[in-house]
Design a protein around this motif. Structure first.
Motif, short mmCIF file in Angstrom:
data_model
loop_
_atom_site.label_atom_id
_atom_site.label_comp_id
_atom_site.label_asym_id
_atom_site.label_seq_id
_atom_site.Cartn_x
_atom_site.Cartn_y
_atom_site.Cartn_z
N TRP A 1 -4.45 -0.04 -7.91
CA TRP A 1 -3.54 0.89 -7.24
C TRP A 1 -3.49 0.55 -5.76
CZ3 TRP A 1 -5.65 6.33 -9.12
CH2 TRP A 1 -5.52 6.41 -10.51
N ILE A 2 -2.29 0.53 -5.20
CA ILE A 2 -2.09 0.37 -3.77
C ILE A 2 -1.44 1.66 -3.26
CG2 ILE A 2 -0.97 -0.94 -1.93
CD1 ILE A 2 -0.99 -3.37 -3.74
N ILE A 3 -2.10 2.30 -2.31
CA ILE A 3 -1.60 3.56 -1.76
C ILE A 3 -1.15 3.35 -0.34
CG2 ILE A 3 -2.23 5.93 -1.11
CD1 ILE A 3 -4.20 5.92 -3.43
N ASN A 4 0.07 3.79 -0.04
CA ASN A 4 0.61 3.72 1.31
C ASN A 4 0.60 5.14 1.88
OD1 ASN A 4 1.94 3.18 3.68
ND2 ASN A 4 3.54 1.93 2.73
N PRO B 1 -2.02 -0.60 8.78
CA PRO B 1 -1.10 -1.58 9.37
C PRO B 1 -1.61 -3.01 9.34
CG PRO B 1 -1.16 0.41 10.70
CD PRO B 1 -2.22 0.57 9.65
N GLU B 2 -2.93 -3.20 9.51
CA GLU B 2 -3.47 -4.55 9.56
C GLU B 2 -3.81 -5.10 8.18
OE1 GLU B 2 -6.73 -1.58 9.96
OE2 GLU B 2 -4.86 -1.96 11.06
N SER B 3 -3.67 -4.29 7.11
CA SER B 3 -4.07 -4.75 5.78
C SER B 3 -2.91 -4.92 4.81
CB SER B 3 -5.09 -3.77 5.18
OG SER B 3 -4.47 -2.58 4.75
N VAL B 4 -1.68 -4.84 5.30
CA VAL B 4 -0.52 -4.88 4.40
C VAL B 4 -0.50 -6.15 3.57
CG1 VAL B 4 1.99 -4.95 4.29
CG2 VAL B 4 0.87 -3.38 5.86
N PHE B 5 -0.60 -7.30 4.22
CA PHE B 5 -0.55 -8.56 3.46
C PHE B 5 -1.78 -8.71 2.58
CE2 PHE B 5 -1.31 -13.05 2.75
CZ PHE B 5 -0.07 -13.49 2.34
N ARG B 6 -2.95 -8.39 3.13
CA ARG B 6 -4.18 -8.57 2.38
C ARG B 6 -4.18 -7.72 1.10
NH1 ARG B 6 -7.80 -7.16 6.11
NH2 ARG B 6 -7.98 -5.02 5.38
N ASP B 7 -3.78 -6.45 1.21
CA ASP B 7 -3.81 -5.56 0.05
C ASP B 7 -2.74 -5.92 -0.98
OD1 ASP B 7 -5.90 -4.22 1.21
OD2 ASP B 7 -4.67 -2.60 2.02
N ASN B 8 -1.55 -6.29 -0.49
CA ASN B 8 -0.43 -6.54 -1.41
C ASN B 8 -0.41 -7.95 -1.99
OD1 ASN B 8 1.64 -4.15 -1.47
ND2 ASN B 8 0.90 -4.25 0.64
N THR C 1 -3.25 -10.93 -1.01
CA THR C 1 -4.54 -11.59 -1.15
C THR C 1 -5.44 -10.88 -2.15
OG1 THR C 1 -4.37 -12.24 1.18
CG2 THR C 1 -6.52 -12.48 0.10
N LYS C 2 -5.69 -9.60 -1.94
CA LYS C 2 -6.57 -8.88 -2.85
C LYS C 2 -5.94 -8.71 -4.23
CE LYS C 2 -9.67 -6.43 0.25
NZ LYS C 2 -10.30 -5.13 0.59
N ARG C 3 -4.66 -8.58 -4.27
CA ARG C 3 -3.99 -8.49 -5.57
C ARG C 3 -4.29 -9.72 -6.42
NH1 ARG C 3 2.56 -7.63 -6.50
NH2 ARG C 3 2.60 -8.22 -8.72
N ALA C 4 -4.21 -10.89 -5.82
CA ALA C 4 -4.52 -12.13 -6.56
C ALA C 4 -6.00 -12.22 -6.89
CB ALA C 4 -4.08 -13.34 -5.74
N GLU C 5 -6.86 -11.82 -5.95
CA GLU C 5 -8.30 -11.90 -6.18
C GLU C 5 -8.73 -10.95 -7.30
OE1 GLU C 5 -9.62 -12.93 -1.57
OE2 GLU C 5 -9.78 -10.89 -2.35
N TYR C 6 -8.24 -9.72 -7.28
CA TYR C 6 -8.65 -8.76 -8.30
C TYR C 6 -8.13 -9.16 -9.68
CZ TYR C 6 -10.09 -5.57 -4.53
OH TYR C 6 -10.72 -5.00 -3.45
N ALA C 7 -6.93 -9.72 -9.73
CA ALA C 7 -6.40 -10.19 -11.01
C ALA C 7 -7.27 -11.31 -11.57
CB ALA C 7 -4.95 -10.65 -10.85
N ALA C 8 -7.62 -12.28 -10.72
CA ALA C 8 -8.45 -13.39 -11.16
C ALA C 8 -9.83 -12.93 -11.60
CB ALA C 8 -8.58 -14.43 -10.04
#
Length: 205
Positions: free
Chosen positions: A135-138, A112-119, A121-128
């Motif tokens: 993979w994002i698992i819900n 619940p506390e990582s929805v924005f970060r995983d979808n 913040t980290k998505r942009a960081e890992y791409a860069a």
């Protein structure tokens, strides 16, 4: 909930400073030299992590390393440090310190506390950073789901989704298939996580 330091410290922290963080089960990451702290994972998060790691290890060719919670330095100066829930590498383990090269695959399990970060913040960081597959698992108990992204021209493109008892299939970092439902469900998950066998499919026809 995730705790972020709102004030810029006198100096930016590096991974060397993480040696002084308490061993309290929480996850300590760095973003631009600032601490990003997450609580210890809930049992359902741990179940997904354990089952997916077990399955990927059983399917991975020898040249791949499937790791739970590896530390990865996204910048040479050590001021940007992430710990994906699971990652797959095709390189040698570092002699000391943390990984400094992109994994072939990074996996984050949403809480619940990582929805924005995983979808976001980290998505942009890992791409860069050049992580080829993300993979994002819900882990919803009633209908677990997974979304697969592939890196194209420096950006992630969504390529696959699977939910519940659908079979998820991917060919990166290596051919693998599994059923999201069995990442969270009670019962014989080891037997069923890979989905129906070819013989079962043939019998069904």
């Amino acid at each position: 909930m995730t705790i972020r330091h709102t004030e810029v410290p006198e100096r930016r922290l590096t991974v060397d400073d993480l040696e002084n963080t308490p061993d309290d089960g929480r996850r300590y990451e760095l973003v631009d030299g600032r601490l990003d702290v997450s609580p210890a994972p809930k049992p359902i998060h741990t179940d997904v992590d354990t089952r997916l790691t077990y399955h990927l290890v059983s399917e991975a060719p020898e040249e791949f390393a499937v790791l739970t919670g590896p530390g990865v330095n996204l910048r040479p100066d050590g001021t940007h440090h992430r710990i994906p829930d699971l990652a797959v590498f095709d390189c040698e383990r570092p002699g000391q310190g943390y990984y400094t090269v992109p994994p072939v695959l990074a996996v984050e399990i949403v809480s619940p506390e990582s929805v924005f970060r995983d979808n976001h913040t980290k998505r942009a960081e890992y791409a860069a950073f050049g992580v080829r597959s993300y993979w994002i698992i819900n882990p919803l108990p009633d209908k677990a789901g997974i979304v697969e992204f592939r890196l194209e021209d420096g950006q992630y493109r969504e390529v696959t989704q699977a939910y519940g008892e659908e079979v998820f299939e991917a060919d990166l970092p290596f051919p693998v298939r599994f059923v999201p439902h069995w990442l969270v469900a009670s019962g014989p998950w080891r037997k069923n996580i890979g989905g129906p066998s070819e013989e079962d499919c043939a019998d069904a026809e």
